[in-house]
Design an enzyme around this catalytic site. Sequence first.
Site, short mmCIF file in Angstrom:
data_model
loop_
_atom_site.label_atom_id
_atom_site.label_comp_id
_atom_site.label_asym_id
_atom_site.label_seq_id
_atom_site.Cartn_x
_atom_site.Cartn_y
_atom_site.Cartn_z
N TYR A 72 61.43 81.08 79.96
CA TYR A 72 61.78 81.56 78.82
C TYR A 72 62.45 83.09 79.99
O TYR A 72 63.03 83.86 79.50
CB TYR A 72 61.36 81.31 77.88
N PHE A 124 92.40 94.40 77.99
CA PHE A 124 92.32 92.50 77.95
C PHE A 124 92.61 92.32 75.58
O PHE A 124 91.74 93.06 75.95
CB PHE A 124 90.96 92.08 78.93
N ASP A 125 92.73 91.37 75.71
CA ASP A 125 92.96 90.88 74.50
C ASP A 125 91.52 90.99 73.61
O ASP A 125 90.86 91.49 73.02
CB ASP A 125 93.38 89.62 73.88
N ASP A 214 85.98 96.47 83.36
CA ASP A 214 86.19 95.09 82.93
C ASP A 214 86.34 94.76 84.29
O ASP A 214 87.36 94.93 85.00
CB ASP A 214 87.15 95.30 81.96
N ALA A 216 86.47 90.90 85.40
CA ALA A 216 86.62 89.85 85.47
C ALA A 216 86.63 89.34 87.56
O ALA A 216 86.49 88.32 87.73
CB ALA A 216 87.16 89.48 84.99
N LYS A 257 85.90 84.17 85.92
CA LYS A 257 87.09 84.21 86.85
C LYS A 257 86.23 84.19 88.27
O LYS A 257 85.68 83.32 88.63
CB LYS A 257 87.59 85.65 86.43
N HIS A 449 95.94 84.60 68.38
CA HIS A 449 96.85 83.68 69.05
C HIS A 449 95.95 82.33 69.51
O HIS A 449 96.97 81.63 70.01
CB HIS A 449 97.27 84.14 70.75
C1 LIG Z 1 88.36 86.87 80.33
C2 LIG Z 1 88.36 88.49 80.54
C3 LIG Z 1 87.59 88.99 79.59
C4 LIG Z 1 86.76 88.37 78.41
O1 LIG Z 1 85.88 87.26 78.96
P1 LIG Z 1 85.61 85.99 78.56
O2 LIG Z 1 83.93 85.36 79.86
O3 LIG Z 1 86.27 84.74 78.68
O4 LIG Z 1 84.66 86.19 77.18
C5 LIG Z 1 87.46 90.15 79.72
N1 LIG Z 1 87.95 91.14 79.87
C6 LIG Z 1 88.89 90.30 81.28
C7 LIG Z 1 89.87 91.69 82.47
C8 LIG Z 1 88.83 89.04 80.99
O5 LIG Z 1 89.60 88.17 82.13
#
Ligand SMILES: *Cc1c(COP(=O)(O)O)cnc(C)c1O
Length: 457
Positions: A72, A124-125, A214, A216, A257, A449
């Site tokens: 843990y 990002f969304d 951000d 990814a 990603k 969406h």
């Molecule tokens: C996929 C993504 C996110 C969100 O990540 P999740 O793992 O899907 O929650 C945030 N920002 C960017 C640029 C992404 O491509």
Amino acid sequence: MELPFAESFKIKMVEPIRKSSRQEREKWIKSAGYNLFGLSSDKVFIDLLTDSGTGAMSDRQWSEMMLGDESYAGASSYYKMKNAIQELLGFEHFLPTHQGRAAENVLFSVLIKEGDVIPGNSHFDTTKGHIEFRKATAVDCTIDEAFDTTLSHPFKGNVDLLKLEEVLISKGDKIPFIIVTVTCNSSGGQPVSIENLKMVRQLADKYGKLVVFDSARFAENAYFIKLREKGYQDKSIREIVREMFACADVMTMSAKKDAIVNMGGFIAMRSKELHCKASVFNIMFEGYITYGGMSGRDMNALAQGLYEGIEFDYLETRIKQVEYLGGHLMEYGIPIQQPIGGHAVFVDAKRFLPHLAKEEFQAQTLAVELYLEAGVRGVEIGALMADRDPVTRENRYPSLELMRLAIPRRVYSNNHMDVVAVALKNIFDRRDTIRKGLKIVTEAPIMRHFTVVLDLV
Ligand SMILES: *Cc1c(COP(=O)(O)O)cnc(C)c1O
């Protein structure tokens, strides 16, 4: 003769996929409310919905799974991840989270309050969702070139420094941080140059603001810098990655990603104080600070994935496959976002179906057509995803109306890409016969969406 290019992996395990008939697909998509998220995966032949969490792990990652420490607190898996982040990305502190949006949720709980303004490059969304959920505003400062799909520009993800400084001046005290998405997902998987990252850093310093990446697809961003930016050809991806992150104070990561795992994420930061504050929310939302919603085996696979994700040969294999698909579409005259992005090919639905009104959701209509044609699942990045304005509740129509074909890492062959390309060509050849789009039947109040139900106009 020069030897042709070939993948830098061979296949050890396979997963069968199934074809279907057009008749079957017509029935299935109707009952899914013309929303591709509503289809069960067995009804899809080639799944390009997303490259998020859909990659194939390597034999080394699978072997790391067996070494996971499920304690843990203080598991060795936590330290494996910590070491990888320190060594490769250069951040001293980190918090594991179950995925990227969870990292946003935890970090933003510390940094954002009502009325705040967060400038960045095409948020990002989920990032935008987490900002607007807190009654704050995301201001898009991407360069204008990004919004013309016919323009070729090596770094369409770049932040427009004039736009950014304008926001910094006019909204100064409302801005908790600047966010830079690398690569910029929403503008078409487009990279940000090192030069631009350094200039953003300078502006942030001038106005005393934090910079959040951000991150990814940070490794794909580094690959593009190596190929396209002057002075970086001879640097390794690892060196470029360190140089990129040297411009940030904090990063959020969707490890689904570029860390090539099926689930996972993290926040990494330089400030011990921020780590301390974010820990409170991490414990509340995710789990104790040494696992944060991840199991030990998943943290192990993630750490290994970070090393693999920045190998040049891996990145070259991946990005060349995306280019392969994009190249075929261009040969057929299909309008796509140029240059071709890192993780996906983006088809310009406004130019593909110019005779349809934007109110009929051109990109979604095209995505449904592609599914009907060949069982290929893409995704809309357009008006449905752009959602309604949180204040006026009016539909927002973004300047880009795209259908994204995201390619999972190490999953499909170029034969699959050929099927996708020919399916789109067939639709392109008969595009004039597509006279009607889609309309909304029901929708959620935010991030609609994913669950929207549609019907033919
Ligand atoms: C996929 C993504 C996110 C969100 O990540 P999740 O793992 O899907 O929650 C945030 N920002 C960017 C640029 C992404 O491509």
